[in-house]
Design a protein around this motif. Structure first.
Motif, mmCIF file in Angstrom:
data_model
loop_
_atom_site.group_PDB
_atom_site.id
_atom_site.type_symbol
_atom_site.label_atom_id
_atom_site.label_comp_id
_atom_site.label_asym_id
_atom_site.label_seq_id
_atom_site.Cartn_x
_atom_site.Cartn_y
_atom_site.Cartn_z
ATOM 1 N N ALA A 57 -7.471 18.682 -44.144
ATOM 2 C CA ALA A 57 -8.204 18.117 -45.280
ATOM 3 C C ALA A 57 -9.678 18.150 -44.962
ATOM 4 O O ALA A 57 -10.092 17.806 -43.850
ATOM 5 C CB ALA A 57 -7.757 16.687 -45.555
ATOM 6 N N VAL A 58 -10.483 18.577 -45.931
ATOM 7 C CA VAL A 58 -11.928 18.612 -45.744
ATOM 8 C C VAL A 58 -12.570 17.665 -46.746
ATOM 9 O O VAL A 58 -12.227 17.664 -47.930
ATOM 10 C CB VAL A 58 -12.486 20.047 -45.891
ATOM 11 C CG1 VAL A 58 -12.134 20.650 -47.237
ATOM 12 C CG2 VAL A 58 -13.991 20.087 -45.671
ATOM 13 N N ALA A 59 -13.488 16.818 -46.253
ATOM 14 C CA ALA A 59 -14.165 15.835 -47.091
ATOM 15 C C ALA A 59 -15.437 16.435 -47.673
ATOM 16 O O ALA A 59 -15.845 17.551 -47.326
ATOM 17 C CB ALA A 59 -14.471 14.580 -46.284
ATOM 18 N N LYS A 60 -16.097 15.667 -48.540
ATOM 19 C CA LYS A 60 -17.272 16.159 -49.247
ATOM 20 C C LYS A 60 -18.395 16.622 -48.326
ATOM 21 O O LYS A 60 -19.119 17.551 -48.627
ATOM 22 C CB LYS A 60 -17.793 15.086 -50.214
ATOM 23 C CG LYS A 60 -16.919 14.877 -51.446
ATOM 24 C CD LYS A 60 -17.527 13.871 -52.385
ATOM 25 C CE LYS A 60 -16.728 13.742 -53.679
ATOM 26 N NZ LYS A 60 -16.757 14.989 -54.476
ATOM 27 N N VAL A 114 -2.260 15.404 -44.828
ATOM 28 C CA VAL A 114 -3.489 14.644 -45.074
ATOM 29 C C VAL A 114 -4.204 15.274 -46.256
ATOM 30 O O VAL A 114 -4.247 16.498 -46.390
ATOM 31 C CB VAL A 114 -4.417 14.616 -43.839
ATOM 32 C CG1 VAL A 114 -3.880 13.699 -42.767
ATOM 33 C CG2 VAL A 114 -4.640 16.021 -43.267
ATOM 34 N N VAL A 115 -4.770 14.425 -47.115
ATOM 35 C CA VAL A 115 -5.426 14.909 -48.333
ATOM 36 C C VAL A 115 -6.660 14.055 -48.597
ATOM 37 O O VAL A 115 -6.605 12.821 -48.486
ATOM 38 C CB VAL A 115 -4.468 14.828 -49.545
ATOM 39 C CG1 VAL A 115 -5.205 15.148 -50.841
ATOM 40 C CG2 VAL A 115 -3.282 15.772 -49.366
ATOM 41 N N THR A 116 -7.773 14.689 -48.954
ATOM 42 C CA THR A 116 -8.961 13.953 -49.370
ATOM 43 C C THR A 116 -9.035 13.951 -50.895
ATOM 44 O O THR A 116 -8.545 14.861 -51.554
ATOM 45 C CB THR A 116 -10.242 14.575 -48.801
ATOM 46 O OG1 THR A 116 -10.244 15.993 -49.076
ATOM 47 C CG2 THR A 116 -10.331 14.352 -47.297
ATOM 48 N N ASP A 117 -9.659 12.895 -51.449
ATOM 49 C CA ASP A 117 -9.781 12.816 -52.902
ATOM 50 C C ASP A 117 -11.236 12.884 -53.333
ATOM 51 O O ASP A 117 -12.142 13.118 -52.521
ATOM 52 C CB ASP A 117 -9.088 11.554 -53.431
ATOM 53 C CG ASP A 117 -9.792 10.259 -53.007
ATOM 54 O OD1 ASP A 117 -10.920 10.326 -52.466
ATOM 55 O OD2 ASP A 117 -9.218 9.172 -53.208
ATOM 56 N N TYR A 337 -3.494 23.159 -47.623
ATOM 57 C CA TYR A 337 -4.774 23.664 -48.103
ATOM 58 C C TYR A 337 -5.710 22.532 -48.521
ATOM 59 O O TYR A 337 -5.282 21.469 -48.933
ATOM 60 C CB TYR A 337 -4.550 24.603 -49.293
ATOM 61 C CG TYR A 337 -3.547 25.679 -48.967
ATOM 62 C CD1 TYR A 337 -3.937 26.825 -48.285
ATOM 63 C CD2 TYR A 337 -2.212 25.514 -49.277
ATOM 64 C CE1 TYR A 337 -3.013 27.781 -47.925
ATOM 65 C CE2 TYR A 337 -1.271 26.468 -48.925
ATOM 66 C CZ TYR A 337 -1.675 27.601 -48.246
ATOM 67 O OH TYR A 337 -0.759 28.546 -47.877
ATOM 68 N N SER A 338 -6.992 22.815 -48.415
ATOM 69 C CA SER A 338 -8.012 21.897 -48.896
ATOM 70 C C SER A 338 -9.214 22.740 -49.297
ATOM 71 O O SER A 338 -9.490 23.769 -48.665
ATOM 72 C CB SER A 338 -8.393 20.899 -47.795
ATOM 73 O OG SER A 338 -9.251 19.890 -48.290
ATOM 74 N N ILE A 339 -9.918 22.326 -50.339
ATOM 75 C CA ILE A 339 -11.072 23.093 -50.821
ATOM 76 C C ILE A 339 -12.332 22.259 -50.659
ATOM 77 O O ILE A 339 -12.399 21.106 -51.103
ATOM 78 C CB ILE A 339 -10.881 23.502 -52.296
ATOM 79 C CG1 ILE A 339 -9.673 24.433 -52.430
ATOM 80 C CG2 ILE A 339 -12.131 24.193 -52.829
ATOM 81 C CD1 ILE A 339 -9.354 24.836 -53.868
ATOM 82 N N SER A 340 -13.333 22.831 -50.029
ATOM 83 C CA SER A 340 -14.597 22.136 -49.784
ATOM 84 C C SER A 340 -15.540 22.293 -50.969
ATOM 85 O O SER A 340 -15.385 23.193 -51.802
ATOM 86 C CB SER A 340 -15.258 22.685 -48.520
ATOM 87 O OG SER A 340 -15.583 24.061 -48.689
ATOM 88 N N ASP A 341 -16.541 21.432 -51.032
ATOM 89 C CA ASP A 341 -17.514 21.496 -52.119
ATOM 90 C C ASP A 341 -18.318 22.788 -52.103
ATOM 91 O O ASP A 341 -18.817 23.227 -53.145
ATOM 92 C CB ASP A 341 -18.468 20.298 -52.042
ATOM 93 C CG ASP A 341 -17.838 19.027 -52.590
ATOM 94 O OD1 ASP A 341 -16.749 19.102 -53.189
ATOM 95 O OD2 ASP A 341 -18.429 17.939 -52.416
ATOM 96 N N LYS A 375 -13.809 32.086 -48.048
ATOM 97 C CA LYS A 375 -14.673 31.828 -49.192
ATOM 98 C C LYS A 375 -13.936 32.227 -50.462
ATOM 99 O O LYS A 375 -13.383 33.331 -50.549
ATOM 100 C CB LYS A 375 -15.986 32.617 -49.066
ATOM 101 C CG LYS A 375 -17.029 32.270 -50.112
ATOM 102 C CD LYS A 375 -17.648 30.908 -49.854
ATOM 103 C CE LYS A 375 -18.805 30.649 -50.795
ATOM 104 N NZ LYS A 375 -19.429 29.313 -50.572
ATOM 105 N N ILE A 376 -13.899 31.341 -51.448
ATOM 106 C CA ILE A 376 -13.196 31.659 -52.693
ATOM 107 C C ILE A 376 -14.156 31.652 -53.886
ATOM 108 O O ILE A 376 -15.289 31.256 -53.769
ATOM 109 C CB ILE A 376 -12.031 30.678 -52.961
ATOM 110 C CG1 ILE A 376 -12.529 29.216 -52.986
ATOM 111 C CG2 ILE A 376 -10.947 30.862 -51.922
ATOM 112 C CD1 ILE A 376 -11.447 28.234 -53.368
#
Length: 376
Positions: A57-60, A114-117, A337-341, A375-376
């Motif tokens: 999980a990646v945070a802001k 684990v998941v960030t919101d 998976y987790s997507i960053s800002d 990179k997406i």
């Protein structure tokens, strides 16, 4: 490791024909084709030469968190923050200090994901099923951690009806706008709906065909069907889960087949909605790929990992699929998976098909275990 530890995973999977009304067929195609984009660049984010990881999980602010389930005897911490490339137990050492025989109510037992919101919280899913066995001493839970203070904000626990000993909660998606979270039960199948304001929860769709792995699908991440130590085929029920960007639809699927389903979340949020109505409103989107985790980006593209082809696939809102990266050496069971800002898709690789459970008790891992991003 006693191979019998995974027998609970197969409980009730042999009786997959007993289910409620079949889901609606939303996609008439028997199978969807995959186009290929230019291979994306895999960048290594973190590696662990000792312990098997499953979630990322990646945070802001690009803080990265990784989790480790208590599946094998080789286990230490459950949740870490990656700092300068090193794993640091999170939120503290005490929560990561569980040993068999101890009380698991206020420690991590078997963290699955684990998941960030979008509100600055980390959500930790503790299935508490050591070695994929039954829930340890009623200690399954979801832990909400404030990333600003690194303190636990709330612990959600489940009644027997929603989180019994055979319910292995696997992954979670959080809708802060409406105040709900959704979790998959990958053992016997079903969706756990959690009201994050009141703490009330219930298990739904437990008898729906949409949460049951197709017994006729030949799941073959190693080129042949994956078998457990007792010779039976691996069958995993509802596992991957994702919320559309507008929170209106929940997508989910069994792990060991290629079908995808969805249902409107307003039906799930109303605890008065009965099972017959829920089953009637499940939409069968058709056949795609086998995947573990999956995640939507803000544009409504769904990212999945093709477990049988060691690749990452993007599914556009019109249900067309594109392979964006394939790597037989690096993408070994892309898991979560987790997507960053800043537009990166983070990918954990758990190497589940190389576990001793499927190789006469002998590890076949290609260590280290790694987390990548593209990179997406």
């Amino acid at each position: 490791m006693n191979i019998k530890n995974i027998t609970v995973l197969a409980m009730a999977l042999v009786s997959l024909t007993a289910c409620n009304k079949s889901p609606n067929q939303a996609n008439p195609k028997s199978e969807n084709e995959i186009s290929t984009e230019k291979n994306a660049q895999l960048e290594e984010v973190f590696s662990d030469s000792t312990y098997q990881l499953t979630g990322v999980a990646v945070a802001k602010d690009n803080r990265v968190f990784v989790n480790y389930p208590y599946w094998l005897d080789t286990h230490s911490y459950s949740v870490v923050e990656v700092k300068d490339g090193k794993p640091v137990p999170y939120p503290n050492a005490e929560w990561n200090s569980f040993k068999k025989g101890e009380d698991g109510q206020n420690k991590f037992v078997t963290v699955q994901s684990v998941v960030t919101d979008d509100k600055g919280f980390l959500w930790v899913v503790d299935a508490a099923g050591i070695g994929l066995g039954k829930v340890y001493q009623h200690s399954s839970k979801v832990v909400k951690i404030n990333l600003a203070t690194n303190k636990i904000e709330k612990i959600y626990r489940f009644p027997e009806s929603a989180g019994g000993e055979n319910v292995y909660i696997n992954d979670v998606r959080v809708d802060n706008q409406n105040g709900f979270a959704y979790l998959t039960n990958s053992n016997t199948g079903g969706i756990v709906v959690l009201n994050i304001n009141t703490g009330e929860s219930r298990l739904v769709l437990a008898n729906s065909s949409s949460v049951k792995s197709d017994p006729n699908y030949h799941f073959s991440p190693l080129g042949k069907e994956l078998k457990k130590g007792d010779g039976s085929l691996l069958k995993v029920n509802s596992d991957g889960i994702a919320l559309t960007p507008d929170n209106q639809y929940l997508y989910y699927k069994p792990l060991t087949d290629n079908r995808m389903y969805r249902i409107k979340t307003d039906l799930l949020r109303d605890f008065k909605t009965n099972e017959a109505v829920l089953n009637k409103n499940v939409e069968d989107l058709g056949k795609f790929i086998t995947t573990d985790g999956m995640i939507f980006d803000k544009k409504g593209n769904l990212y999945l990992g093709d477990l049988e082809k060691n690749s990452i696939v993007k599914m556009t809102p019109d249900l067309k699929m594109q392979t964006i990266v394939k790597d037989d050496e690096k993408l070994i069971w892309p898991d979560s998976y987790s997507i960053s800002d800043d537009g990166y898709l983070y990918i954990s690789n758990s190497q589940i098909q190389l576990m001793p459970w499927f190789h006469d008790g002998k590890e076949q891992f290609k260590k280290p275990f790694k987390v990548f991003r593209i990179k997406i």
